[in-house]
Design an enzyme around this catalytic site. Structure first.
Site, PDB file in Angstrom:
ATOM      1  N   GLY A 113      -9.271   5.371   2.030  1.00 33.23           N
ATOM      2  CA  GLY A 113      -9.591   6.692   3.632  1.00 33.23           C
ATOM      3  C   GLY A 113     -10.622   6.130   3.872  1.00 33.23           C
ATOM      4  O   GLY A 113     -11.993   6.774   4.267  1.00 33.23           O
ATOM      5  N   ASP A 139       0.508  -1.166   0.002  1.00 34.19           N
ATOM      6  CA  ASP A 139      -0.011  -0.001  -0.011  1.00 34.19           C
ATOM      7  C   ASP A 139       0.987   0.960  -0.313  1.00 34.19           C
ATOM      8  O   ASP A 139       2.134   1.274   0.650  1.00 34.19           O
ATOM      9  CB  ASP A 139      -0.844   0.318   1.153  1.00 34.19           C
ATOM     10  CG  ASP A 139      -1.822   0.947   1.078  1.00 34.19           C
ATOM     11  OD1 ASP A 139      -2.288   1.353  -0.445  1.00 34.19           O
ATOM     12  OD2 ASP A 139      -2.571   1.073   2.470  1.00 34.19           O
TER      13      ASP A 139
HETATM   14  P1  13P Z   1      -8.543   4.718   6.608  1.00 32.09           P
HETATM   15  O1  13P Z   1      -6.810   5.049   7.721  1.00 32.09           O
HETATM   16  O2  13P Z   1      -8.656   6.760   6.733  1.00 32.09           O
HETATM   17  O3  13P Z   1      -9.279   3.785   6.665  1.00 32.09           O
HETATM   18  O4  13P Z   1      -7.357   4.869   5.453  1.00 32.09           O
HETATM   19  C1  13P Z   1      -7.168   3.741   4.640  1.00 32.09           C
HETATM   20  C2  13P Z   1      -6.021   3.827   3.675  1.00 32.09           C
HETATM   21  O5  13P Z   1      -6.706   3.934   2.823  1.00 32.09           O
HETATM   22  C3  13P Z   1      -4.945   3.073   3.552  1.00 32.09           C
HETATM   23  O6  13P Z   1      -4.939   3.311   1.740  1.00 32.09           O
END
Ligand code: 13P
Length: 291
Positions: free
Chosen positions: A213, A81
């Site tokens: 997010g 990620d």
């Molecule tokens: P949140 O931590 O806001 O849930 O977002 C996770 C995210 O987008 C990881 O790439």
């Protein structure tokens, strides 16, 4: 069993659902995500963000993620990620990750395209799917902890649907992360999502779209986003806050007696497992179990 990012997105497309991507920088989160997927029979993505390196190094958690994913009866993609460094991406792919996100959203457009093209070639070498981001969420997941707040406060730049067509064809990406009103971290008030961004992109390209997010959004907004083409939702902050609350409950009720670490890790696991199952059911958007 391992299923790569491209095939995961195809499954989501066929079933008009979103695959849950849980960032798993701890054994508790990792086990909770895989156990929830096995229990429910939905595919899942487990992910390690480059910015989570201080929580647990890729060298430690990466091989564990791949091993547990291979052994799992659920369909699992092991994803990198928010990666900003291609050398870091190569390390993850060499370990067996079968999905990766190159995050060039902070770069000028031409540079984002160029770097995403390199990432695309690299992922192809390893039969891994590639996700790239266009527009900006405002806060960077890699490097610093996201502040949260609102999209406006974070300085978000919504994805431009016209530019998206050029970006998709120039980079050869498999999934596109879009900025359309969500933010990383805790929300201040209700997020206001702009579905037109998604609809406009999907009119021209049937590319799988990704919501970042993704924790802290209402069930109604999840459903609308999925129906507008979101095929993967990245979920982290609100899950770990729930785990933290469970741990706080143990400390608060200890009344001066010793507090055992294993009680905390078990409480965190239970809170994550419950939260992940609830989340996966919502993201399934009415689709029946697939495994
Ligand atoms: P949140 O931590 O806001 O849930 O977002 C996770 C995210 O987008 C990881 O790439």
């Amino acid at each position: 069993m391992l299923v790569n990012l491209t095939d995961m997105c195809a499954i989501a497309e066929q079933n008009n659902m979103a695959i849950a991507q849980f960032d798993t920088p701890s054994l508790e989160a990792l086990r909770a995500a895989l156990d929830a997927a096995e229990e429910l029979g939905y595919p899942v993505m487990i992910a390690h963000a480059e910015g989570h390196e201080p929580f647990v190094p890729l060298d430690v958690i990466g091989p564990t993620m791949v091993e547990l994913a291979e052994r799992s009866s659920a369909m699992v993609c092991v994803h990198l990620d928010h990666c900003e460094n291609l050398s870091y991406m190569r390390r993850a792919l060499e370990m067996g990750f079968n999905g990766a996100m190159f995050d060039g959203s902070y770069l000028p457009y031409e540079k984002n395209v160029e770097m995403s093209q390199y990432a695309s070639q690299m992922c192809a070498e390893f039969n891994a799917g590639l996700e790239c981001e266009l527009g900006s969420m405002g806060s960077r997941e890699a490097g610093v902890r996201p502040e949260g707040g609102t999209a406006e406060e974070s300085g978000a730049i919504y994805t431009n649907p016209e530019q998206a067509s050029d970006f998709i064809s120039s980079t050869g990406l498999d999934a596109l992360a879009c900025s359309f009103g969500t933010v990383h971290g805790l929300y201040k008030g209700e997020p206001h999502l702009n579905y037109d961004v998604l609809t406009e992109i999907r009119k021209k390209n049937k590319v799988p779209l990704v919501m970042h997010g993704g924790s802290g959004v209402s069930d109604e907004d999840y459903a609308k986003s999925i129906n507008a083409g979101i095929r993967k939702i990245n979920y982290y902050t609100y899950g770990v806050v729930r785990a933290g609350e469970a741990v706080r409950g143990i400390v608060d009720s200890s009344a001066g007696k010793p507090v055992y670490w294993h009680d905390m890790t078990m409480a965190a696991y239970d809170a994550l497992y419950t939260d992940f199952k609830k989340t996966m059911r919502v993201f399934a958007n009415g689709a029946k179990p697939i495994a």
